[in-house]
Every structure is written in C-alpha cells, then in structure tokens.
Design an enzyme around this catalytic site. Structure first.
Site, PDB file in Angstrom:
ATOM      1  N   ASP A  31       1.700   4.099   2.702  1.00  0.00           N
ATOM      2  CA  ASP A  31       0.651   4.909   2.061  1.00  0.00           C
ATOM      3  C   ASP A  31       1.257   6.030   1.207  1.00  0.00           C
ATOM      4  OD1 ASP A  31      -1.979   5.410   1.409  1.00  0.00           O
ATOM      5  OD2 ASP A  31      -2.533   6.334   3.306  1.00  0.00           O
ATOM      6  N   ASP A  32       1.637   7.141   1.830  1.00  0.00           N
ATOM      7  CA  ASP A  32       2.202   8.297   1.118  1.00  0.00           C
ATOM      8  C   ASP A  32       3.399   8.797   1.924  1.00  0.00           C
ATOM      9  OD1 ASP A  32      -0.015   8.832  -0.984  1.00  0.00           O
ATOM     10  OD2 ASP A  32      -1.086   8.590   0.908  1.00  0.00           O
ATOM     11  N   GLU A  70     -11.147   3.539   5.822  1.00  0.00           N
ATOM     12  CA  GLU A  70     -10.066   4.429   6.288  1.00  0.00           C
ATOM     13  C   GLU A  70     -10.742   5.486   7.172  1.00  0.00           C
ATOM     14  OE1 GLU A  70      -8.135   6.642   3.143  1.00  0.00           O
ATOM     15  OE2 GLU A  70      -6.528   7.375   4.461  1.00  0.00           O
ATOM     16  N   HIS A 125       0.863  -1.189   0.000  1.00  0.00           N
ATOM     17  CA  HIS A 125       0.000   0.000   0.000  1.00  0.00           C
ATOM     18  C   HIS A 125       0.896   1.234   0.000  1.00  0.00           C
ATOM     19  CE1 HIS A 125      -3.794   2.113   1.849  1.00  0.00           C
ATOM     20  NE2 HIS A 125      -3.155   2.903   0.997  1.00  0.00           N
ATOM     21  N   HIS A 156       1.174   4.725  -2.540  1.00  0.00           N
ATOM     22  CA  HIS A 156       0.775   5.497  -3.737  1.00  0.00           C
ATOM     23  C   HIS A 156       2.053   6.132  -4.256  1.00  0.00           C
ATOM     24  CE1 HIS A 156      -3.536   5.292  -2.648  1.00  0.00           C
ATOM     25  NE2 HIS A 156      -3.030   5.167  -1.439  1.00  0.00           N
ATOM     26  N   HIS A 203      -9.579   0.827  -1.331  1.00  0.00           N
ATOM     27  CA  HIS A 203      -9.547   1.514  -0.044  1.00  0.00           C
ATOM     28  C   HIS A 203     -10.966   1.438   0.544  1.00  0.00           C
ATOM     29  CE1 HIS A 203      -5.763   3.095  -1.392  1.00  0.00           C
ATOM     30  NE2 HIS A 203      -5.650   3.974  -0.418  1.00  0.00           N
TER      31      HIS A 203
HETATM   32  N1  ADE Z   1      -4.592   8.558  -2.254  1.00  0.00           N
HETATM   33  C1  ADE Z   1      -3.366   8.686  -1.731  1.00  0.00           C
HETATM   34  N2  ADE Z   1      -3.390   8.396  -0.431  1.00  0.00           N
HETATM   35  C2  ADE Z   1      -4.659   8.065  -0.115  1.00  0.00           C
HETATM   36  C3  ADE Z   1      -5.314   7.653   1.059  1.00  0.00           C
HETATM   37  N3  ADE Z   1      -4.676   7.528   2.219  1.00  0.00           N
HETATM   38  N4  ADE Z   1      -6.627   7.410   1.008  1.00  0.00           N
HETATM   39  C4  ADE Z   1      -7.294   7.544  -0.134  1.00  0.00           C
HETATM   40  N5  ADE Z   1      -6.734   7.923  -1.278  1.00  0.00           N
HETATM   41  C5  ADE Z   1      -5.414   8.166  -1.281  1.00  0.00           C
HETATM   42 ZN    ZN Z   2      -3.837   4.724   0.379  1.00  0.00          ZN
END
Ligand code: ADE
Ligand code: ZN
Length: 349
Positions: free
Chosen positions: A286-287, A208, A25, A27, A205
C-alpha cells in the site's frame, strides 16, 4: 495442482522473502521515505513544516484512513520535476527487486500533482522512465495505473482522464483511491464506463473502511477486475461467495490495515480466512514508507501473527501472478519460477 513440499517452520520467513511475487497495490507516492522527502525539499528549495526526518517520521501515528491521507498528500508536495518522480519510483523499484518482486503495477495520483500546477506529462513521463529502466537495470517488469481521487468530483476525474489520454501508451489502467467513506464507487460510474471503452484495465479501492455495498458496486457498476483491500467482504456471505466463485482478486495490505486501525492487532487480520474461503487474495504494501514495511515485511509479519504456513505462501504468490495484468506467457514463467523456488528450499534442508 503443485504439491507443496515439506518446509521447516523456522525456514518460513526466509522462504517468504525469497519467493518470486507480484506487487499489485502500491501507491508510488506512499513509497516516499522521509529521507527522500527532505532531500527533494532541499533540491527544490522548499521548507517543510517539520524540523527533521525524525520529527516527520514521529508524526506517522494514524487513527484512520483520513488521518493518514492528510500527511500523505503533504509529503507528496515536494514532487515538482520529472526527475523527482523518476527518483521516487526508482527507489521503490530497487527496494521491490530486493524483496523478490518480479512484477509490479504502480498506482499514482495525478490530481495530487496537477492541483499544484505540475503538468501531468511531468508525472507520467518520470514514472514511466523509471518503469522502463527497471526492466533493463533490475530485471523486473513494472507498469502504471492512474488513480482518480474519489474525494474530488466526477468532473475533475474526467478532466484528468482527458489530460492523460495523449500518454495512454504509458499506463495500463485506472483505479480509485483516497477517502472512501461518503464517496461510493457509483460517483465514478460514467468515468469508469469511458475508461472501459478505451480498453483500460479497471480496479478500485473498496471495502477498506467502507461497507460491503461499496465492493458490490465496484464490481457491478464500475465493473472492475480487482478490488483493492476488500477486507470488509467478510461481513457479507453472498459477497464472499461471489468473490470466490469469480476469483475476483483482492489486493490486501496487512500493515496498512493495522496502522490505519482497520485491524489494530495483526493477529486479528482476516487474510487467512479470505484465502481459506477460496478468494484470490494477495499481499501488498500500500504505502510502505508510512506503514512500516515493504512487501516482505507484510508477508513475514502477517504470517507470524496469524500462523499461516508454506501452503498459504504458495497460494498468495501464485494469486499475485494470476491477479496481475501481465501477459499469460509472463504469468506462466513466474508460476514456474515460484515452484522452483519452493523446491530449492527443500533441497537445502
Ligand atoms: N491512497 C494511498 N493509500 C491509500 C489507501 N490505503 N486507501 C485509499 N487511498 C489511498
Ligand atoms: Zn491503497
């Protein structure tokens, strides 16, 4: 079942950093560090609405998912050419390899780029070339998962799928991301049904920020094999039972949940409870450029905050291989390497 050897608690952070793991996971646009955003802007003759790297980084104070997405999409606007996509993925893959990641499945958001006039071939070819090079240059395997933006329409998702299909050999599956609340999985039922017919792997997703009902519909309507995040499942006992019984993987992202105020204090994160309830939870970043850490930072910080042990570490790394879309042969090799890495830690004590 592998018997976890005794490992001194003070060695746990080093163990967490050293064990082989899969990241499922991430992005790829969320791995764009401010320094790379600025250098790509300069290379492409673009002016950013921030005077410096520091000013951009100091804007990274989020209150919820949407407040993050607004800045995340703005950051991705510096990506124009195939080489830009390659350089972004190359930087992430080198960073992942340094964190003992042996396999990764990267999300990308084609609509973020095609909406700005960047051809989908530019996006996919750049990312795919970086994945291929990762195998030869870094010794890690990497594949791509195309994500549909759920705040856009079903029609837009179908059009994106059409554009991507000539390049189907360059991605292994599809996902669903972006603003969750108000955009339930059902909105994309027909798109996912088509992707299923095409033999693509399916993830989404769900849970969340959204309710357990979104996790149920991701499973039963979209028929996904994995849930991204899924941390809201704890609110529904029947759902917890279903996830545990079917070993449906959850790709959990502790630092993301903290920074987006899902669990504002990491010590309240429910990863440990999910694992101990028998769910196939995994740890992911995630990011990472936006949330203050790559996968090993996620491991070390959530372990320190919640008091998890070497036993949890083994389970999480093992789950990451079980949950991946890699071949059974590769999974066996990585599971074996995982056991070896635990044994090495004991020998050096
Ligand atoms: N796009 C990038 N990060 C995300 C996240 N945590 N939740 C949903 N979309 C995303
Ligand atoms: Zn994500």
């Amino acid at each position: 079942m592998f018997k976890i050897p005794p490992i001194a608690p003070e060695r746990l952070p080093d163990l967490l950093r050293a064990i082989p793991k899969a990241e499922l996971h991430i992005h790829i646009e969320g791995s764009l560090e401010p320094e790379l955003i600025f250098s790509l802007a300069q290379r492409n003759g673009l002016t950013l609405p921030y005077p410096s790297v520091e000013a951009l980084r100091s804007a990274y104070a989020f209150t919820n998912l949407q407040s993050f997405l607004d800045i995340y999409y703005a950051g991705a606007s510096v990506l124009l050419h195939e080489q830009d996509f390659y350089d972004m993925a190359r930087a992430y893959l080198a960073r992942a390899a340094a964190d003992s990641v042996v396999h990764t499945e990267l999300f990308f958001d084609p609509q973020t780029h095609t909406a700005r006039g960047v051809p989908i071939e530019t996006v996919i070819n750049g990312l795919h070339r970086a994945c291929e090079d990762a195998r030869t240059l870094l010794g890690i395997s990497a594949s791509l998962i195309l994500c549909f933006l759920r705040h856009l329409s079903e029609e837009d998702a179908f059009a994106t799928l059409e554009q991507a299909l000539p390049l189907q050999d360059k991605f292994i599956g599809v996902g669903l991301d972006s603003s969750e609340l108000g955009h339930p999985p059902e909105k994309f039922a027909r798109v996912f049904a088509r992707c299923r017919e095409l033999g693509l792997h399916l993830v989404a997703h769900a849970g969340e920020e959204g309710p357990p009902a979104y996790i149920w519909s991701a499973l039963d309507v979209l028929k996904v094999a994995r849930i991204d995040h899924g941390v809201q499942a704890f609110k529904d006992a029947a759902l917890m039972q279903r996830l545990a019984q079917d070993r449906v993987p959850l790709t959990v992202c502790p630092l993301s949940n903290q920074k987006l105020c899902v669990f504002p204090d990491l010590k309240d994160h429910n990863l440990r409870q999910l694992l101990e309830a028998g769910l196939c939870a995994t740890v992911n970043s995630d990011d990472p450029a936006y949330f203050g850490g790559y996968i090993n930072d996620n491991f070390t910080q959530v372990f320190a905050a919640t008091g998890m042990t070497a036993r949890h570490a083994y389970q999480l790394a093992s789950n990451s291989f079980e949950a991946s879309f890699a071949s059974e042969a590769d999974k066996r090799i990585w599971q074996h390497k995982l056991k070896e890495s635990f044994e090495r830690f004991v020998e050096y004590d």
